[in-house]
Design a protein around this motif. Structure first.
Motif, PDB file in Angstrom:
ATOM      1  N   LEU A 121       0.352   2.822  -6.548  1.00  0.00           N
ATOM      2  CA  LEU A 121       1.699   3.308  -6.254  1.00  0.00           C
ATOM      3  C   LEU A 121       2.753   2.464  -6.962  1.00  0.00           C
ATOM      4  O   LEU A 121       3.764   3.000  -7.446  1.00  0.00           O
TER       5      LEU A 121
ATOM      6  N   ILE B 265      -1.585   6.479   4.308  1.00  0.00           N
ATOM      7  CA  ILE B 265      -0.861   7.234   3.283  1.00  0.00           C
ATOM      8  C   ILE B 265       0.144   8.179   3.927  1.00  0.00           C
ATOM      9  O   ILE B 265       1.297   8.297   3.471  1.00  0.00           O
TER      10      ILE B 265
ATOM     11  N   THR C 105       9.033   6.175  -4.588  1.00  0.00           N
ATOM     12  CA  THR C 105       7.720   5.758  -5.058  1.00  0.00           C
ATOM     13  C   THR C 105       7.486   4.282  -4.803  1.00  0.00           C
ATOM     14  O   THR C 105       6.371   3.859  -4.487  1.00  0.00           O
TER      15      THR C 105
ATOM     16  N   PRO D 178       4.506   2.105  -0.951  1.00  0.00           N
ATOM     17  CA  PRO D 178       3.604   0.956  -0.740  1.00  0.00           C
ATOM     18  C   PRO D 178       4.183  -0.091   0.199  1.00  0.00           C
ATOM     19  O   PRO D 178       3.435  -0.713   0.964  1.00  0.00           O
TER      20      PRO D 178
ATOM     21  N   LEU E 130      -5.688   7.158  -7.775  1.00  0.00           N
ATOM     22  CA  LEU E 130      -5.014   7.483  -6.520  1.00  0.00           C
ATOM     23  C   LEU E 130      -5.324   8.916  -6.087  1.00  0.00           C
ATOM     24  O   LEU E 130      -5.547   9.178  -4.897  1.00  0.00           O
TER      25      LEU E 130
END
Length: 296
Positions: free
Chosen positions: A279, A98, A220, A224, A39
């Motif tokens: 993620l 992102i 977190t 996504p 990532l």
């Protein structure tokens, strides 16, 4: 006469050691470290690869329209039907997706943490009314709310931040509310009340800082989900607009030419899958490191 220790362990030192142990558990997982490297490399290329390239992501190459991946011509992912380099467009799309995922998740966490902490701390009738509002909002089809909001207020990337954040805060509000109900029973909260500390000061200084673990894990996990939701909106033509692009826009364009130019779909879809998988692994690693440590 018993020896009196020179220094007793404080709650601050205990909390620091707990975070250190959680960090050690987090970095010991090979899948987590691989996800961080992959990532991080992808984010670095997405944010800096476009800037150092000799070409712009929307430059048109008239002599290379809809060609497949070619290292000789310098088009590593090929070009689209407008002659634009797909590699640069995937990098730009990854950057936009992102950024939208991070900022929209930050909006949802800010709303959800504030709302849930207030409901959990005050409790009683205030908590009941605020949670019934959440229940009502849960029953609403929020994807249609986002679509209507963007149709009536215009298609702007800043509106996407707000719109996606406004539909993702309900779950974190419930999580924070449950944690706040437990934390407000602690002795230090009672002591703060007894000396006349205002309620919102207690929420800001004592309730919310003790919710960092669940909030970090949830954020977190939310990033996504937000990226996928933005890709869905862009797939419908309601997300990022030309000349900007996102992974959802590229996937939408590529799906229309799957048989003639499959690379237009495979590369942006593969990039999206890599981002989401990394993620999710990071989120699961944080969850195991923080909460398994508490359980043990």
């Amino acid at each position: 006469m018993k020896d009196i220790p020179l220094s007793a362990p404080t709650s601050a030192s205990a909390s620091v050691s707990l975070w250190q142990l959680s960090l050690r558990r987090f970095i010991k997982k090979p899948s987590v470290m691989i996800s961080i490297v992959v990532l991080g490399l992808l984010v670095f290329i997405a944010f800096f690869g476009v800037t150092i390239s000799a070409y712009h992501f929307d430059d048109v190459f008239w002599d290379a329209i809809t060609i497949g991946p070619s290292f000789e011509k310098g088009h590593f992912f090929g070009t689209d039907n407008n002659g634009r380099d797909l590699f640069l467009r995937v990098l730009m799309g990854a950057r936009i997706s992102i950024l939208i995922g991070i900022f929209a998740s930050a909006v949802s966490v800010f709303i959800g943490v504030s709302y849930g902490a207030i409901a959990g701390y005050f409790g009683g009738r205030v908590d009941g009314i605020m949670m019934r509002i959440v229940d009502i909002l849960y029953a609403m089809p929020f994807i249609f709310f986002v679509i209507l909001l963007m149709v009536f207020m215009g298609k702007s990337i800043y509106l996407i931040f707000f719109a996606l954040g406004a539909v993702e805060w309900l779950t974190i509000a419930r999580i924070v509310r449950g944690q706040a109900l437990t934390i407000k029973q602690k002795d230090y909260i009672t002591a703060a009340r007894s000396i006349g500390v205002p309620p919102f000061t207690i929420i800001r200084r004592h309730i919310i800082p003790n919710l960092l673990g669940p909030v970090i894990v949830y954020m977190t996990m939310t990033i996504p989900q937000t990226i996928i939701l933005e890709s869905f909106l862009s797939f419908l033509g309601l997300g990022v607009q030309e000349p900007m692009t996102s992974l959802g826009v590229l996937i939408s364009d590529g799906s229309q030419q799957l048989t003639e130019a499959p690379w237009l779909l495979l590369f942006p879809a593969g990039t999206l899958c890599i981002i989401v998988i990394c993620l999710n692994i990071l989120g699961e690693g944080l969850r195991d490191a923080l909460f398994d440590q508490h359980l043990k």
